[in-house]
Each structure stands twice: as structure tokens, then as C-alpha cells.
Design an enzyme around this catalytic site. Structure first.
Site, mmCIF file in Angstrom:
data_model
loop_
_atom_site.group_PDB
_atom_site.id
_atom_site.type_symbol
_atom_site.label_atom_id
_atom_site.label_comp_id
_atom_site.label_asym_id
_atom_site.label_seq_id
_atom_site.Cartn_x
_atom_site.Cartn_y
_atom_site.Cartn_z
ATOM 1 N N ASP A 164 -3.085 10.198 0.285
ATOM 2 C CA ASP A 164 -3.473 9.723 1.622
ATOM 3 C C ASP A 164 -3.964 10.854 2.526
ATOM 4 O O ASP A 164 -4.521 10.579 3.592
ATOM 5 C CB ASP A 164 -2.293 9.000 2.295
ATOM 6 C CG ASP A 164 -2.033 7.636 1.671
ATOM 7 O OD1 ASP A 164 -2.867 7.184 0.871
ATOM 8 O OD2 ASP A 164 -0.990 7.035 1.993
ATOM 9 N N ARG A 209 -3.036 -4.943 1.318
ATOM 10 C CA ARG A 209 -2.449 -4.738 -0.001
ATOM 11 C C ARG A 209 -0.913 -4.841 0.036
ATOM 12 O O ARG A 209 -0.287 -5.395 -0.859
ATOM 13 C CB ARG A 209 -2.888 -3.349 -0.478
ATOM 14 C CG ARG A 209 -2.061 -2.708 -1.542
ATOM 15 C CD ARG A 209 -2.552 -3.059 -2.915
ATOM 16 N NE ARG A 209 -1.717 -2.446 -3.935
ATOM 17 C CZ ARG A 209 -1.825 -2.714 -5.207
ATOM 18 N NH1 ARG A 209 -2.728 -3.552 -5.630
ATOM 19 N NH2 ARG A 209 -1.036 -2.139 -6.076
ATOM 20 N N ASP A 251 -0.069 -5.017 -12.124
ATOM 21 C CA ASP A 251 0.557 -5.304 -13.418
ATOM 22 C C ASP A 251 1.949 -4.682 -13.547
ATOM 23 O O ASP A 251 2.836 -5.264 -14.160
ATOM 24 C CB ASP A 251 -0.363 -4.816 -14.556
ATOM 25 C CG ASP A 251 -0.726 -3.345 -14.428
ATOM 26 O OD1 ASP A 251 -1.065 -2.910 -13.299
ATOM 27 O OD2 ASP A 251 -0.662 -2.620 -15.424
ATOM 28 N N LEU A 252 2.151 -3.524 -12.964
ATOM 29 C CA LEU A 252 3.458 -2.861 -13.097
ATOM 30 C C LEU A 252 4.534 -3.645 -12.346
ATOM 31 O O LEU A 252 5.668 -3.755 -12.801
ATOM 32 C CB LEU A 252 3.394 -1.413 -12.596
ATOM 33 C CG LEU A 252 2.392 -0.517 -13.324
ATOM 34 C CD1 LEU A 252 2.310 0.861 -12.666
ATOM 35 C CD2 LEU A 252 2.787 -0.363 -14.794
ATOM 36 N N ARG A 255 -5.242 0.426 11.533
ATOM 37 C CA ARG A 255 -4.256 -0.134 10.601
ATOM 38 C C ARG A 255 -3.109 0.851 10.374
ATOM 39 O O ARG A 255 -1.997 0.418 10.068
ATOM 40 C CB ARG A 255 -4.908 -0.424 9.245
ATOM 41 C CG ARG A 255 -5.833 -1.621 9.237
ATOM 42 C CD ARG A 255 -6.392 -1.841 7.846
ATOM 43 N NE ARG A 255 -5.300 -1.819 6.872
ATOM 44 C CZ ARG A 255 -5.448 -1.638 5.574
ATOM 45 N NH1 ARG A 255 -6.652 -1.471 5.065
ATOM 46 N NH2 ARG A 255 -4.418 -1.637 4.779
ATOM 47 N N LYS A 259 4.407 3.856 8.783
ATOM 48 C CA LYS A 259 3.864 2.538 8.411
ATOM 49 C C LYS A 259 4.281 2.163 6.992
ATOM 50 O O LYS A 259 4.728 1.055 6.740
ATOM 51 C CB LYS A 259 2.328 2.577 8.493
ATOM 52 C CG LYS A 259 1.647 1.427 7.785
ATOM 53 C CD LYS A 259 0.151 1.551 7.794
ATOM 54 C CE LYS A 259 -0.463 2.296 6.639
ATOM 55 N NZ LYS A 259 -0.632 1.552 5.386
ATOM 56 N N ASN A 260 4.140 3.113 6.060
ATOM 57 C CA ASN A 260 4.347 2.782 4.652
ATOM 58 C C ASN A 260 5.806 2.509 4.308
ATOM 59 O O ASN A 260 6.089 1.974 3.242
ATOM 60 C CB ASN A 260 3.783 3.889 3.746
ATOM 61 C CG ASN A 260 2.273 3.796 3.650
ATOM 62 O OD1 ASN A 260 1.664 2.877 4.216
ATOM 63 N ND2 ASN A 260 1.657 4.748 2.959
ATOM 64 N N ARG A 274 -6.848 -1.721 -7.784
ATOM 65 C CA ARG A 274 -5.420 -1.593 -7.481
ATOM 66 C C ARG A 274 -4.671 -2.799 -8.064
ATOM 67 O O ARG A 274 -4.298 -3.711 -7.347
ATOM 68 C CB ARG A 274 -5.191 -1.490 -5.973
ATOM 69 C CG ARG A 274 -5.793 -0.240 -5.382
ATOM 70 C CD ARG A 274 -5.639 -0.174 -3.894
ATOM 71 N NE ARG A 274 -4.349 0.337 -3.467
ATOM 72 C CZ ARG A 274 -4.061 0.587 -2.188
ATOM 73 N NH1 ARG A 274 -4.955 0.358 -1.251
ATOM 74 N NH2 ARG A 274 -2.887 1.056 -1.869
ATOM 75 N N PRO A 275 -4.477 -2.767 -9.390
ATOM 76 C CA PRO A 275 -3.798 -3.907 -10.010
ATOM 77 C C PRO A 275 -2.317 -3.955 -9.623
ATOM 78 O O PRO A 275 -1.796 -3.014 -9.035
ATOM 79 C CB PRO A 275 -3.952 -3.633 -11.508
ATOM 80 C CG PRO A 275 -4.169 -2.171 -11.626
ATOM 81 C CD PRO A 275 -4.797 -1.707 -10.342
ATOM 82 N N CYS A 326 -7.395 -1.810 1.540
ATOM 83 C CA CYS A 326 -8.477 -0.819 1.543
ATOM 84 C C CYS A 326 -9.204 -0.829 0.198
ATOM 85 O O CYS A 326 -8.567 -0.908 -0.848
ATOM 86 C CB CYS A 326 -7.898 0.585 1.735
ATOM 87 S SG CYS A 326 -7.606 1.018 3.438
HETATM 88 C C1 UD1 Z 1 1.210 3.198 -1.615
HETATM 89 C C2 UD1 Z 1 0.799 3.487 -0.187
HETATM 90 C C3 UD1 Z 1 -0.555 4.173 -0.151
HETATM 91 C C4 UD1 Z 1 -0.532 5.414 -1.038
HETATM 92 C C5 UD1 Z 1 -0.031 5.072 -2.429
HETATM 93 C C6 UD1 Z 1 0.156 6.295 -3.318
HETATM 94 C C7 UD1 Z 1 1.770 1.722 1.122
HETATM 95 C C8 UD1 Z 1 1.547 0.518 1.959
HETATM 96 N N1 UD1 Z 1 0.690 2.248 0.546
HETATM 97 O O1 UD1 Z 1 0.244 2.298 -2.153
HETATM 98 O O2 UD1 Z 1 -0.834 4.528 1.192
HETATM 99 O O3 UD1 Z 1 -1.836 5.922 -1.134
HETATM 100 O O4 UD1 Z 1 1.242 4.403 -2.345
HETATM 101 O O5 UD1 Z 1 0.985 7.214 -2.709
HETATM 102 O O6 UD1 Z 1 2.878 2.216 0.998
HETATM 103 N N2 UD1 Z 1 -1.123 0.845 -10.159
HETATM 104 C C9 UD1 Z 1 -1.318 0.112 -11.297
HETATM 105 N N3 UD1 Z 1 -0.580 -1.027 -11.467
HETATM 106 C C10 UD1 Z 1 0.335 -1.440 -10.548
HETATM 107 C C11 UD1 Z 1 0.533 -0.674 -9.388
HETATM 108 C C12 UD1 Z 1 -0.215 0.467 -9.223
HETATM 109 O O7 UD1 Z 1 -2.138 0.453 -12.146
HETATM 110 O O8 UD1 Z 1 0.967 -2.468 -10.755
HETATM 111 C C13 UD1 Z 1 -1.929 2.068 -9.950
HETATM 112 C C14 UD1 Z 1 -2.843 1.932 -8.725
HETATM 113 O O9 UD1 Z 1 -4.016 1.263 -9.048
HETATM 114 C C15 UD1 Z 1 -3.059 3.359 -8.367
HETATM 115 C C16 UD1 Z 1 -1.712 4.017 -8.718
HETATM 116 O O10 UD1 Z 1 -1.067 3.134 -9.625
HETATM 117 O O11 UD1 Z 1 -4.073 3.920 -9.154
HETATM 118 C C17 UD1 Z 1 -0.811 4.269 -7.528
HETATM 119 O O12 UD1 Z 1 -0.570 3.066 -6.851
HETATM 120 P P1 UD1 Z 1 0.772 2.792 -6.050
HETATM 121 O O13 UD1 Z 1 1.658 4.000 -6.125
HETATM 122 O O14 UD1 Z 1 1.321 1.502 -6.506
HETATM 123 O O15 UD1 Z 1 0.228 2.660 -4.565
HETATM 124 P P2 UD1 Z 1 0.556 1.525 -3.521
HETATM 125 O O16 UD1 Z 1 2.004 1.186 -3.568
HETATM 126 O O17 UD1 Z 1 -0.448 0.452 -3.621
#
Ligand code: UD1
Length: 426
Positions: A305, A93, A125-126, A397, A22-23, A122-123, A117
Site C-alpha cells: 500500500d 473489496r 479462493d483462499l 476511501r 481503516k484496514n 483479487r480472487p 480498487c
Molecule cells: C488487504 C488490504 C490491502 C492490502 C493487502 C495486502 C484491507 C481492506 N485491504 O487486502 O490494503 O494491500 O491486504 O497487504 O485490509 N489472494 C488470492 N486468493 C485469495 C485472497 C488473496 O489469490 O483468496 C491474493 C490476492 O489476489 C493478492 C494477494 O493474495 O495478490 C494478497 O491479497 P490479500 O492479502 O488477501 O489482500 P486483501 O486482504 O484483499
């Protein structure tokens, strides 16, 4: 709302075939926005998040069709809008992953903040800072993000954290930018490698996925391709844990075993036998687990996960286990539900402390999010008596035919649809 009815105490024995990830699939669908012709994606998992992404692409104007079992055809040439609609974006998301591809193609995107979820803040900003470094102007208005970049330019981007989603969005946007983009401290998850392979097949110039430095040299346009999605390491890992948790013996096939190394090592520490072959992993267990400490980390560390699923397994360990969640801030929402089943789990900040009990007992519980739901399925399989699990929409999902797969290995699991339960009550 459908319900999962699970009668626990049965050992799982047999084989489970792993579906596509899925991811990765969600991102490949999003990235197909940048293709210049139809893309055919195969090994697509039958999960509702994929349906949501397909609907999102359709809402933008793409033609999306199912052309066979697990095969989706996307024609992005008909996309007319770069404004993803509110209800679909809020639902998931991963809808934020259309941002980079839409910006690269149209130069302007307006979208609401994404949902998904409830596993902590889950910002994005990056994602936005990386796009700004590439020349985009980012503003926020009335709950919408507006990103404008008539021309994205290559840049050196250092991510504060190896965010999976930010790495993917920036990698996609950089494909059609002018010049070279270097993403440092990039996420190294196998899904990023899958996406690089897909984009390269489309004609992109990318190197380095799977390492912490990704180099993308922009090209004028991308072509089209047929592509098969990589196997889902999280679904595979969930079934490996379920095998150990039920003291069964299951071979999970169609995997890349090295994607599951961190989990395999932890299951072995608990006393399970884990045997890897070229494309399968067999897990057998005959006893209560030995207590262990688990810390979630970016890949190749233990995946966040699978943190909840392994916690469910450890509720019956012979001693005290600890689980430290290092990726998300609110990923222990399953604890109260496990307590209803007799588990002893306390939470102290980022760490859950699990005092093993002899057995769990079936109860009525609710899945608070996707992976917590998977944890409760595992707990139900282990427990004495019947467990009724509400909130199954979360589980569907990310897991396809979870009840069928478990039942094929001897689990007593049934998906009771809303209409069936209403009829039974009458
Ligand atoms: C993806 C996966 C999710 C998995 C996660 C970490 C999908 C659809 N989802 O989620 O299943 O649990 O990777 O392996 O592929 N963060 C920031 N700013 C940002 C982006 C992220 O602070 O702009 C933080 C998040 O809040 C979190 C951490 O970075 O604490 C990791 O997030 P991220 O790796 O981006 O996860 P996702 O891509 O949302």
C-alpha cells in the site's frame, strides 16, 4: 466529482496526528456481527470505506449509530439477513469480510463477488478453501457465492499465500466453530493482531496473531465490548513519504513506530533523517533522494500500500530506482499519470524502473485507485506549479481530511467540491 487542487513546491513542516486504521476498523465492524450485544468502536477513521461497511451492516439489519467523534456503536442483535446486497458489496473489496462472521452466526450466506480498487486480479479462493476445510459447502450461482455450514468444525488450514483477508475471515469464522482451528502461513500484519485483541475482548479463544500460526478454539457464543482501533500505519507512512518528498520536516504522531520499520529503513536509505520515539516518527529531508530498490512483501516487509507513494517520491531521485510489486498484479496504474507530470517510469513485468528527473511539473491527472491517488497527491506537492487531481473519491476511501492535514503543515492543497468548480466555470 470533487477535485484536489495542489500547488507544489512547498516544504511540509509540522505535526500530523494519525487516525485509526481503516484496514482494521473495517474488519472489526464486520466481526461485530458475531457479538451478542452492542459493540462500541472508537478511533474510527472518517473515510468513505468505513461508511460503506456501516451501510452494509445496516442493510443486514444491524443498528449502527455515530455516538461521538470517531465512535461507532453497532447493535448486531437485530441482524435478520445473511445476504449482503449487491451494490454495497461491489463497491468495496473488504465487504467480503462479512462472509466469515455471517457464516459463523447464520450457517448460510449468499453474496455477490466483491468489488474494490482495480489493482489486479483479487480472487477469494483462499477464503473459500479455508471455509470448505471447516466443513462449509461452497457453490456459485449467477454471480453469487453461496456458502452453507450449519455447523463449522475446527480444521488445520495451510494458506498458499499469507492473505490478510483470508486470515481474518477464517479467524472470525473459527471463533464460533466446534473444536480448534489452526491457520498456518497466516498473514502477520499488525491489523490481524488488532482483530485478535478485539475478538478476545468479545470472549474468543485465539492465540498467535502476529506470527504465521494462529490457533482458534471455538466458543459457544461471544459477548460485547468497547474497543479503540489501532493507528493507521498506511496513512502515517504516506505522510512520512510526503515529508521527505517536499524536503520538509514532519512529525507523524500517534503511531506504533515498529509498524513503520520497513518504510523508515527505505527512507533512511534515500538520505532522509528518520527519528522514532515511543509513539511518533519524525522525517526530515533536505535534498533529492538517493536511488534505492524497493520490493513489496507481506508484513514485516515493505507494504504494497506504500509502493505507489514511495514511487512518486523516487521520481526525482539522483539516478535510477526500481520498485518490484510482489503482492498485486496491476499496481502500476499511476505510471501514466506520473508521466504527465514529467516523470520517467518504465514498467517491465512486476518491476517499475524510475529514472530520476530534476523536478516534476504540475498537470491535470486522475487517481486510478486509492494508493495511486495518494502517490499523485505526493507528486503534486513536489511539482512546480499547479496540479489538478480528479478521481478524489478513491483517495477519500482511505484518507481522512487529507487536504486539511497537508494544509496544516504548509501544503497548498484544497478540496474543490463539484458545485464550487461548476460555479467557478460559469
Ligand atoms: C488487504 C488490504 C490491502 C492490502 C493487502 C495486502 C484491507 C481492506 N485491504 O487486502 O490494503 O494491500 O491486504 O497487504 O485490509 N489472494 C488470492 N486468493 C485469495 C485472497 C488473496 O489469490 O483468496 C491474493 C490476492 O489476489 C493478492 C494477494 O493474495 O495478490 C494478497 O491479497 P490479500 O492479502 O488477501 O489482500 P486483501 O486482504 O484483499
Amino acid at each position: 466529482m470533487d477535485t484536489l487542487r495542489i500547488v507544489g513546491g512547498r516544504e511540509l513542516r509540522g505535526r500530523i496526528v494519525t487516525p485509526g486504521a481503516k484496514n482494521s476498523c473495517l474488519k472489526l465492524l464486520a466481526m461485530s456481527i458475531m457479538a451478542s450485544d452492542e459493540c462500541v468502536i472508537s478511533n474510527v477513521p472518517q473515510v468513505t470505506d468505513v461508511d460503506t461497511m456501516c451501510k452494509l451492516l445496516e442493510a443486514l439489519g444491524a443498528k449502527v449509530s455515530n455516538t461521538g467523534p470517531g465512535e461507532v456503536r453497532v447493535d448486531p442483535t437485530t441482524i435478520v439477513s445473511a445476504d449482503p446486497p449487491d451494490p454495497l458489496v461491489r463497491k468495496m473489496r473488504a465487504s467480503v469480510q462479512v462472509l466469515g462472521p455471517l457464516l459463523a452466526r447464520f450457517g448460510e450466506v449468499k453474496m455477490p463477488f466483491p468489488g474494490g480498487c482495480a489493482i489486479g486480479s483479487r480472487p477469494i479462493d483462499l477464503h473459500l478453501r479455508g471455509l470448505s476445510a471447516m466443513g462449509a459447502q461452497v457453490s456459485e450461482e449467477h454471480g453469487y457465492i453461496i456458502v452453507r455450514a450449519p455447523r463449522l468444525v475446527g480444521a488445520e488450514i495451510h494458506l498458499d499465500f499469507p492473505s490478510v483477508g483470508a486470515t481474518e475471515n477464517l479467524m472470525a469464522a473459527a471463533c464460533l466453530a466446534s473444536g480448534t482451528t489452526i491457520i498456518r502461513n497466516a498473514a502477520r500484519e499488525p491489523e490481524i493482531v488488532d482483530e485478535q485483541n478485539f475478538l478476545v475482548r468479545l470472549g474468543a479463544d485465539i492465540r498467535g496473531a502476529g506470527t504465521d500460526t494462529i490457533k482458534v478454539t471455538g466458543v459457544k457464543s461471544l459477548g460485547s465490548t468497547n474497543y479503540s482501533v489501532m493507528p493507521d500505519r498506511i496513512q502515517a507512512g504516506t505522510y512520512m513519504i510526503a515529508a521527505a518528498a517536499t524536503r520538509g520536516d514532519v512529525t507523524v504522531t500517534g503511531v506504533v513506530p515498529e509498524h513503520l520499520d520497513a518504510l523508515a529503513a527505505k527512507l533512511a536509505e534515500t538520505g532522509a533523517a528518520v527519528i522514532c520515539s515511543e509513539d511518533s516518527v519524525r522525517v526530515a529531508m533536505g535534498d533529492r533522494p538517493v536511488p534505492i530498490a524497493v520490493k513489496s512483501m507481506p508484513y514485516p516487509g515493505f507494504p504494497t500500500d506504500l509502493q505507489a507513494p514511495i514511487a512518486a517520491y523516487l521520481t526525482v531521485c539522483r539516478g535510477t530506482s526500481t520498485i518490484t510489486e510482489n503482492i498485486f498484479s496491476n499496481r502500476f496504474r499511476y505510471v501514466d499519470e506520473l508521466a504527465r507530470m514529467g516523470a520517467h517510469v518504465g514498467v517491465d513485468g512486476r518491476t517499475a524502473i524510475i529514472r530520476g528527473v530534476n523536478e516534476l511539473t504540475g498537470a491535470r491527472v486522475v487517481a486510478p485507485d486509492l494508493r495511486a491517488g495518494a502517490a499523485l497527491v505526493i507528486a503534486g506537492l513536489m511539482a512546480r506549479g499547479e496540479t489538478t487531481l480528479d478521481g478524489t473519491a478513491h483517495i477519500l476511501r482511505g484518507y481522512d481530511d487529507v487536504h486539511g492535514k497537508l494544509a496544516s503543515c504548509g501544503g497548498d492543497v484544497e478540496l474543490v467540491s463539484d458545485s464550487a468548480s461548476a460555479a467557478a466555470a460559469e
